[in-house]
Design a protein around this motif. Structure first.
Motif, mmCIF file in Angstrom:
data_model
loop_
_atom_site.group_PDB
_atom_site.id
_atom_site.type_symbol
_atom_site.label_atom_id
_atom_site.label_comp_id
_atom_site.label_asym_id
_atom_site.label_seq_id
_atom_site.Cartn_x
_atom_site.Cartn_y
_atom_site.Cartn_z
ATOM 1 N N ALA A 1 -16.891 2.382 -7.052
ATOM 2 C CA ALA A 1 -18.278 2.723 -6.580
ATOM 3 C C ALA A 1 -18.846 3.735 -7.657
ATOM 4 C CB ALA A 1 -18.609 2.998 -5.255
ATOM 5 N N VAL A 2 -20.145 3.513 -8.221
ATOM 6 C CA VAL A 2 -20.614 4.528 -9.258
ATOM 7 C C VAL A 2 -22.134 4.531 -8.666
ATOM 8 C CG1 VAL A 2 -21.039 5.152 -11.394
ATOM 9 C CG2 VAL A 2 -18.918 4.110 -10.812
ATOM 10 N N THR A 3 -22.901 5.766 -8.561
ATOM 11 C CA THR A 3 -24.030 6.017 -8.270
ATOM 12 C C THR A 3 -24.641 6.827 -9.144
ATOM 13 O OG1 THR A 3 -23.798 7.912 -6.945
ATOM 14 C CG2 THR A 3 -23.727 5.811 -5.676
ATOM 15 N N HIS A 4 -23.698 7.343 -10.133
ATOM 16 C CA HIS A 4 -24.357 8.497 -11.092
ATOM 17 C C HIS A 4 -24.910 9.684 -10.271
ATOM 18 C CE1 HIS A 4 -23.532 6.052 -14.697
ATOM 19 N NE2 HIS A 4 -23.665 5.055 -13.890
ATOM 20 N N ALA A 5 -24.434 9.939 -9.201
ATOM 21 C CA ALA A 5 -25.156 11.031 -8.712
ATOM 22 C C ALA A 5 -24.057 12.195 -8.898
ATOM 23 C CB ALA A 5 -25.147 10.779 -7.214
ATOM 24 N N GLY A 6 -24.319 13.416 -8.883
ATOM 25 C CA GLY A 6 -23.695 14.406 -9.242
ATOM 26 C C GLY A 6 -22.509 14.985 -8.126
ATOM 27 N N ALA A 7 -22.296 13.935 -7.247
ATOM 28 C CA ALA A 7 -21.407 14.410 -6.279
ATOM 29 C C ALA A 7 -20.046 13.420 -6.290
ATOM 30 C CB ALA A 7 -22.068 14.068 -4.948
ATOM 31 N N PRO A 8 -18.852 13.930 -6.472
ATOM 32 C CA PRO A 8 -17.741 13.167 -6.491
ATOM 33 C C PRO A 8 -17.516 12.069 -5.674
ATOM 34 C CG PRO A 8 -17.105 15.489 -5.645
ATOM 35 C CD PRO A 8 -18.534 15.490 -6.301
ATOM 36 N N THR A 9 -18.061 12.171 -4.289
ATOM 37 C CA THR A 9 -17.937 11.329 -3.212
ATOM 38 C C THR A 9 -18.682 10.214 -3.453
ATOM 39 O OG1 THR A 9 -19.412 12.600 -1.864
ATOM 40 C CG2 THR A 9 -16.774 12.850 -1.432
ATOM 41 N N THR B 1 -9.776 4.077 -13.968
ATOM 42 C CA THR B 1 -10.202 4.060 -15.061
ATOM 43 C C THR B 1 -11.653 3.757 -15.387
ATOM 44 O OG1 THR B 1 -7.917 3.554 -16.041
ATOM 45 C CG2 THR B 1 -9.715 3.223 -17.488
ATOM 46 N N ASP B 2 -12.158 2.698 -14.697
ATOM 47 C CA ASP B 2 -13.540 2.269 -15.018
ATOM 48 C C ASP B 2 -14.606 3.289 -14.419
ATOM 49 O OD1 ASP B 2 -12.693 -0.203 -15.815
ATOM 50 O OD2 ASP B 2 -12.823 -1.200 -13.843
ATOM 51 N N VAL B 3 -14.034 3.871 -13.377
ATOM 52 C CA VAL B 3 -15.067 4.880 -12.650
ATOM 53 C C VAL B 3 -15.110 5.982 -13.796
ATOM 54 C CG1 VAL B 3 -15.390 6.529 -10.973
ATOM 55 C CG2 VAL B 3 -14.944 4.319 -10.308
ATOM 56 N N ALA B 4 -13.879 6.557 -14.245
ATOM 57 C CA ALA B 4 -13.817 7.762 -14.900
ATOM 58 C C ALA B 4 -14.553 7.546 -16.017
ATOM 59 C CB ALA B 4 -12.324 8.262 -15.019
ATOM 60 N N ARG B 5 -14.612 6.555 -16.795
ATOM 61 C CA ARG B 5 -15.488 6.556 -18.301
ATOM 62 C C ARG B 5 -16.763 6.368 -17.925
ATOM 63 N NH1 ARG B 5 -13.141 0.507 -20.119
ATOM 64 N NH2 ARG B 5 -14.617 -0.853 -18.556
ATOM 65 N N GLU C 1 -18.791 12.053 -15.271
ATOM 66 C CA GLU C 1 -18.082 12.899 -15.397
ATOM 67 C C GLU C 1 -17.508 13.603 -14.050
ATOM 68 O OE1 GLU C 1 -20.026 16.159 -17.382
ATOM 69 O OE2 GLU C 1 -20.118 14.938 -19.489
ATOM 70 N N THR C 2 -18.193 13.400 -12.990
ATOM 71 C CA THR C 2 -18.059 13.766 -11.577
ATOM 72 C C THR C 2 -17.591 12.645 -10.752
ATOM 73 O OG1 THR C 2 -19.579 15.528 -11.846
ATOM 74 C CG2 THR C 2 -18.700 15.230 -9.462
ATOM 75 N N TRP C 3 -16.137 12.674 -10.536
ATOM 76 C CA TRP C 3 -15.745 11.438 -9.665
ATOM 77 C C TRP C 3 -14.687 11.977 -8.686
ATOM 78 C CZ3 TRP C 3 -10.776 9.617 -11.063
ATOM 79 C CH2 TRP C 3 -10.327 9.969 -12.205
ATOM 80 N N SER C 4 -14.123 10.838 -7.864
ATOM 81 C CA SER C 4 -13.037 11.193 -6.987
ATOM 82 C C SER C 4 -12.080 9.878 -6.958
ATOM 83 C CB SER C 4 -13.446 11.979 -5.931
ATOM 84 O OG SER C 4 -14.145 10.771 -5.312
ATOM 85 N N ILE C 5 -11.070 10.220 -6.298
ATOM 86 C CA ILE C 5 -10.164 8.879 -5.610
ATOM 87 C C ILE C 5 -10.176 9.157 -4.086
ATOM 88 C CG2 ILE C 5 -7.909 7.802 -5.856
ATOM 89 C CD1 ILE C 5 -7.627 8.560 -8.692
ATOM 90 N N HIS D 1 -4.654 10.972 -14.056
ATOM 91 C CA HIS D 1 -6.140 10.817 -14.630
ATOM 92 C C HIS D 1 -6.949 11.955 -14.674
ATOM 93 C CE1 HIS D 1 -6.772 6.417 -14.686
ATOM 94 N NE2 HIS D 1 -5.905 6.284 -13.776
ATOM 95 N N GLY D 2 -5.919 13.016 -14.521
ATOM 96 C CA GLY D 2 -6.713 14.544 -14.651
ATOM 97 C C GLY D 2 -7.144 15.092 -13.389
ATOM 98 N N LEU D 3 -6.836 14.417 -12.090
ATOM 99 C CA LEU D 3 -7.290 15.088 -10.912
ATOM 100 C C LEU D 3 -6.172 16.008 -10.398
ATOM 101 C CD1 LEU D 3 -9.181 12.238 -9.286
ATOM 102 C CD2 LEU D 3 -10.123 13.950 -10.708
ATOM 103 N N ARG D 4 -6.524 17.225 -10.058
ATOM 104 C CA ARG D 4 -5.515 18.263 -9.608
ATOM 105 C C ARG D 4 -5.839 18.802 -8.462
ATOM 106 N NH1 ARG D 4 -3.760 16.191 -13.233
ATOM 107 N NH2 ARG D 4 -3.040 17.110 -15.310
#
Length: 410
Positions: free
Chosen positions: A37-45, A66-70, A73-77, A94-97
């Motif tokens: 789910a991608v809204t392009h809002a600046g919130a990872p949730t 992978t689809d979301v991360a590309r 820039e701001t995203w989450s699992i 995927h670089g999430l710490r």
């Protein structure tokens, strides 16, 4: 098992899918039990790869991650708490710490207290294309969910809307263009037909032009250039009568595109040059750039490869410099067409794969004229390379970065 937690997870899935569908740049996809789910809002949730089943499908979750991360820039699992341990390694790859709990609160529909009364409902209206970023502060913001899936129930609720700098109202124009780019032709026709009736009843020339322009694009996508041209001329007539030259821009663009697709490249070139001049007068640099891209295709079709390359390079440079991300797929289409015209079919196949991935990343499909260009490039490359070699090159192209794929151009 159908516990309260399962029903809440299903309701969340419904809600986020609806949110993506109502957002102009929204994108939503399913793979196995995983969702993107991608809204392009600046919130990872609000840009999230998730699997809310009790036993997540890790392969599918990895793919949608992978689809979301590309795309943003701001995203989450996100997974349910009893499954998060199995996902930690995936997130790390995927670089999430960082990891945190996200409570999901719910109540029964009968317990909801935030409902719009009749007075509030009367203050809610549809925003037409003629509206700009109008003042919304203090008006009730009504949210609903689409019915029909039979899982959960969310009543209409209200809350204060605050307009922040950099945001705008969602208009008919935003909705219908987003639907067109997602390939939802029936929705475009339904929305546009209703908008024409509404706009004519209130004298909203901008709304009527946008709706007729949208119907023209649908006709062209369906291969009916004659009908597309007729509808574009209807839109242009409304625009000219209004006296607002800004309304002429989209219909004139369609008329130029029809000429190009019909093979009348000399006329199309003249129309694109006129469109560029109009948009320069209107102070619309992004549209100037898109018409420069289209002009380049005319030069390419007329055999003027050097001029086409110059214009494509000019357009591409502007896109990456200004961050016009929605135009990145078309930069890739241009790269494919130029490589094909120059006889470099392996590179053309790479560029087709790159273009396909770029459109998918935005949840879009090509405009009709660009779709035709891509189809021609594919046919030529398959004939030159053979199906297997073409497929391999196209697959490699899908993994390239558009911002570096052109580094060896000269």
């Amino acid at each position: 098992m159908d516990t309260i937690a399962d029903r809440m997870a299903a309701a969340y899935d419904d809600a986020i899918e609806d949110l993506c569908g109502a957002t102009p740049k929204g994108w939503y996809a399913k793979r196995g039990t995983a969702r993107a789910a991608v809204t392009h809002a600046g919130a990872p949730t609000l840009n999230v790869a998730y699997d809310l089943s009790r036993e997540p499908d890790l392969d599918s979750l990895d793919a949608v991650t992978t689809d979301v991360a590309r795309q943003v820039e701001t995203w989450s699992i996100m997974v349910r708490s009893d499954a998060d341990g199995a996902v930690a390694d995936l997130a790390g790859r995927h670089g999430l710490r960082e990891r945190s709990e996200l409570p999901l609160l719910a109540c029964t529909a009968g317990e909801l207290a935030l409902r719009a009364d009749e007075a509030q409902r009367e203050r809610v209206r549809r925003v037409g294309a003629a509206d700009s970023t109008g003042e919304l502060d203090g008006l009730p913001c009504v949210t609903t969910r689409r019915g029909g899936r039979g899982r959960g129930a969310v009543d209409a609720s209200t809350g204060p809307c605050t307009r922040h700098e950099g945001t705008s109202t969602v208009s008919f124009s935003d909705d219908v263009r987003s639907a067109f780019r997602r390939g939802e032709t029936d929705a475009v026709v339904r929305m546009s037909t209703a908008e024409i009736e509404r706009a004519r009843s209130v004298g909203d020339a901008a709304g009527e032009v946008e709706a007729r322009y949208s119907l023209a694009r649908v006709a062209i996508r369906g291969g009916d250039l004659t009908l597309g041209e007729a509808r574009a001329r209807e839109a242009l007539d409304v625009a000219v009568r209004s006296g607002d030259r800004a309304l002429e821009e989209r219909p004139r663009h369609v008329l130029a595109a029809v000429a190009r697709m019909a093979g009348d490249l000399t006329r199309a070139r003249d129309l694109y040059r006129e469109s560029i001049a109009l948009n320069e007068t209107l102070g619309r640099p992004e549209t100037v750039n898109s018409e420069t891209h289209n002009l380049a295709f005319c030069e390419l079709g007329l055999g003027n490869l050097a001029e086409a390359r110059r214009l494509f390079t000019l357009s591409r440079t502007r896109v990456f410099r200004h961050g016009w991300d929605e135009f990145v797929p078309y930069v890739c289409v241009a790269g494919a067409a130029l490589a094909s015209a120059e006889g470099d079919h392996p590179r053309a196949a790479l560029m087709v794969g790159l273009a396909d991935a770029a459109f998918a990343a935005l949840g879009q499909v090509p405009d009709p004229d660009d779709a035709a260009d891509l189809a021609a490039v594919r046919d030529a490359a398959i004939e030159a390379l053979g199906p297997a070699a073409y497929a391999a090159a196209q697959e490699r192209g899908g993994h390239l970065d558009p911002r570096t794929a052109f580094d060896d151009d000269h």
